[in-house]
Design a protein around this motif. Structure first.
Motif, short mmCIF file in Angstrom:
data_model
loop_
_atom_site.label_atom_id
_atom_site.label_comp_id
_atom_site.label_asym_id
_atom_site.label_seq_id
_atom_site.Cartn_x
_atom_site.Cartn_y
_atom_site.Cartn_z
N MET A 52 -22.98 -8.80 -6.29
CA MET A 52 -22.43 -7.93 -7.33
C MET A 52 -21.40 -6.97 -6.75
N LEU A 53 -21.66 -6.51 -5.53
CA LEU A 53 -20.72 -5.60 -4.86
C LEU A 53 -19.38 -6.29 -4.63
N ILE A 54 -19.43 -7.54 -4.17
CA ILE A 54 -18.20 -8.31 -3.93
C ILE A 54 -17.49 -8.59 -5.26
N LEU A 55 -18.25 -8.95 -6.28
CA LEU A 55 -17.66 -9.20 -7.60
C LEU A 55 -16.95 -7.95 -8.12
N GLY A 56 -17.61 -6.80 -7.96
CA GLY A 56 -17.00 -5.55 -8.41
C GLY A 56 -15.71 -5.25 -7.67
N LEU A 57 -15.69 -5.52 -6.36
CA LEU A 57 -14.48 -5.29 -5.56
C LEU A 57 -13.35 -6.19 -6.03
N PHE A 58 -13.65 -7.49 -6.22
CA PHE A 58 -12.61 -8.42 -6.63
C PHE A 58 -12.10 -8.12 -8.04
N TYR A 59 -13.01 -7.71 -8.94
CA TYR A 59 -12.62 -7.35 -10.30
C TYR A 59 -11.70 -6.13 -10.27
N ALA A 60 -12.05 -5.16 -9.41
CA ALA A 60 -11.24 -3.95 -9.29
C ALA A 60 -9.86 -4.27 -8.71
N LEU A 61 -9.81 -5.11 -7.69
CA LEU A 61 -8.53 -5.47 -7.07
C LEU A 61 -7.65 -6.26 -8.03
N SER A 62 -8.26 -7.13 -8.84
CA SER A 62 -7.48 -7.86 -9.83
C SER A 62 -6.81 -6.90 -10.81
N SER A 63 -7.57 -5.90 -11.28
CA SER A 63 -7.01 -4.90 -12.20
C SER A 63 -5.94 -4.06 -11.52
N GLU A 64 -6.21 -3.68 -10.27
CA GLU A 64 -5.25 -2.83 -9.57
C GLU A 64 -3.92 -3.53 -9.38
N PHE A 65 -3.96 -4.79 -8.95
CA PHE A 65 -2.71 -5.52 -8.74
C PHE A 65 -1.99 -5.79 -10.06
N LEU A 66 -2.75 -6.02 -11.13
CA LEU A 66 -2.11 -6.23 -12.44
C LEU A 66 -1.33 -4.98 -12.85
N PHE A 67 -1.98 -3.82 -12.75
CA PHE A 67 -1.33 -2.60 -13.20
C PHE A 67 -0.19 -2.18 -12.27
N LEU A 68 -0.31 -2.50 -10.97
CA LEU A 68 0.81 -2.27 -10.06
C LEU A 68 1.97 -3.19 -10.42
N GLY A 69 1.63 -4.40 -10.90
CA GLY A 69 2.68 -5.33 -11.31
C GLY A 69 3.51 -4.82 -12.46
N TYR A 70 2.92 -3.96 -13.30
CA TYR A 70 3.67 -3.38 -14.41
C TYR A 70 4.83 -2.51 -13.93
N ASP A 71 4.76 -2.03 -12.67
CA ASP A 71 5.84 -1.20 -12.14
C ASP A 71 7.07 -2.03 -11.79
N TYR A 72 6.87 -3.33 -11.61
CA TYR A 72 7.97 -4.20 -11.16
C TYR A 72 8.38 -5.23 -12.21
N LEU A 73 7.44 -5.61 -13.06
CA LEU A 73 7.70 -6.60 -14.10
C LEU A 73 7.41 -5.99 -15.45
N SER A 74 7.86 -6.63 -16.52
CA SER A 74 7.49 -6.16 -17.85
C SER A 74 6.01 -6.43 -18.07
N PRO A 75 5.36 -5.64 -18.92
CA PRO A 75 3.92 -5.87 -19.19
C PRO A 75 3.63 -7.29 -19.67
N GLY A 76 4.52 -7.84 -20.48
CA GLY A 76 4.31 -9.18 -21.01
C GLY A 76 4.32 -10.24 -19.91
N ILE A 77 5.31 -10.15 -19.01
CA ILE A 77 5.41 -11.14 -17.93
C ILE A 77 4.26 -10.99 -16.94
N ALA A 78 3.96 -9.75 -16.54
CA ALA A 78 2.86 -9.51 -15.58
C ALA A 78 1.53 -10.02 -16.14
N SER A 79 1.28 -9.73 -17.42
CA SER A 79 0.03 -10.17 -18.04
C SER A 79 -0.03 -11.69 -18.17
N THR A 80 1.12 -12.31 -18.42
CA THR A 80 1.16 -13.77 -18.54
C THR A 80 0.87 -14.43 -17.20
N ILE A 81 1.46 -13.90 -16.13
CA ILE A 81 1.25 -14.48 -14.80
C ILE A 81 -0.22 -14.40 -14.40
#
Length: 279
Positions: A52-81
């Motif tokens: 569960m600890l590993i799952l929580g870390l990976f879930y958090a990192l997935s969200s973090e990289f998605l939201f960081l992606g919004y700084d470089y790509l449009s929300p639509g493109i980042a969310s699609t990728i």
């Protein structure tokens, strides 16, 4: 719906780490109430705790990289990728677990790569922000690893319980980051209310409807419907954040959705054949 909440928060200069801590922690508390009402035990073994600890870390990192992606790509493109993750799951399973890859999965991979390529085109030239593309793909990779661990770890308890612990440990990750940055967790009641709405709509409602949909219509139709999430993300981006709805954006999203749906159907057929052989 995540871009509708997260973009205004980021534009207001509010800490992303603090935002995600409250999102995941409040969501976990909602699910805790659900589990208590269902009288489901919260006790886990040391092995399951580590998973569960590993799952929580990976879930958090997935969200973090998605939201960081919004700084470089449009929300639509980042969310699609992000939604190329089923194809990444198939590739990881092939490379590391020696699972066979079907022709349909190969076709889905080609369509998905083509979709990302089309999203990268602007005025007939390849002009995507490579940093943003890499970050968004990292988000998809960590979500794919999250799915694979759930599939391979043979955790015996319910999906809601897995999600509760994933969210709880995701919030712990951001809690540590907030403490490390000395940002502090103090917020006013109005902001707390907004974060509660953010958590409820984008996490609790999403997870709950997913679980009920699987129970009512099965996992494959639910997964196929879930592949339409990039369409919603693009619509939100166009309606609320003035993203231009171009032919390239439409084609890129369609290629990725078709590719993901093909992969879902292929994996479903393979699992059905495995069950028939084992039965």
């Amino acid at each position: 719906m995540i871009p509708a909440f997260i973009i205004p928060v980021k534009e207001a200069g509010f800490s992303l780490d603090k935002t995600l801590f409250y999102r995941f922690f409040i969501s976990a508390m909602f699910l805790l109430v659900y589990l208590v009402r269902k009288k489901e035990s919260l006790i886990v073994t040391p092995k399951d705790f580590l998973i569960m600890l590993i799952l929580g870390l990976f879930y958090a990192l997935s969200s973090e990289f998605l939201f960081l992606g919004y700084d470089y790509l449009s929300p639509g493109i980042a969310s699609t990728i992000l939604f190329v993750y089923p194809v990444i799951v198939a590739l990881v399973m092939m490379v590391f677990f020696k699972e066979t890859i079907s022709k349909a999965t190969v076709l889905s991979l080609i369509l998905t790569i083509l979709g990302v390529f089309v999203l990268s085109l602007k005025d007939a030239t390849f002009s995507i922000n490579f940093i943003g593309l890499s970050i968004a793909l990292l988000s998809a990779l960590f979500y794919a690893l999250y799915i694979i661990i759930i599939n391979k770890a043979n955790v015996s308890f319910s999906g809601m319980k897995i999600t509760f612990y994933s969210l709880l440990f995701s919030s712990l990750y951001y809690f540590i980051k907030v403490l490390w940055s000395q940002d502090g967790l103090a917020i006013d009641l109005y902001t707390l209310g907004n974060f509660t709405l953010f958590a409820f709509i984008t996490t609790v409602v999403s997870i709950s409807t997913l679980v009920y949909a699987i129970q009512m219509i099965g996992s494959t139709p639910t997964s196929i419907m879930g592949a339409l999430e990039p369409v919603v993300a693009v619509l939100v981006s166009v309606l609320f954040f003035q993203e231009q709805f171009t032919v390239g954006l439409f084609l890129g999203v369609m290629f990725i959705i078709i590719g993901v749906i093909l992969n879902i159907i292929s994996e479903s057929k393979k699992q059905k054949q495995i069950r028939e052989v084992e039965g």
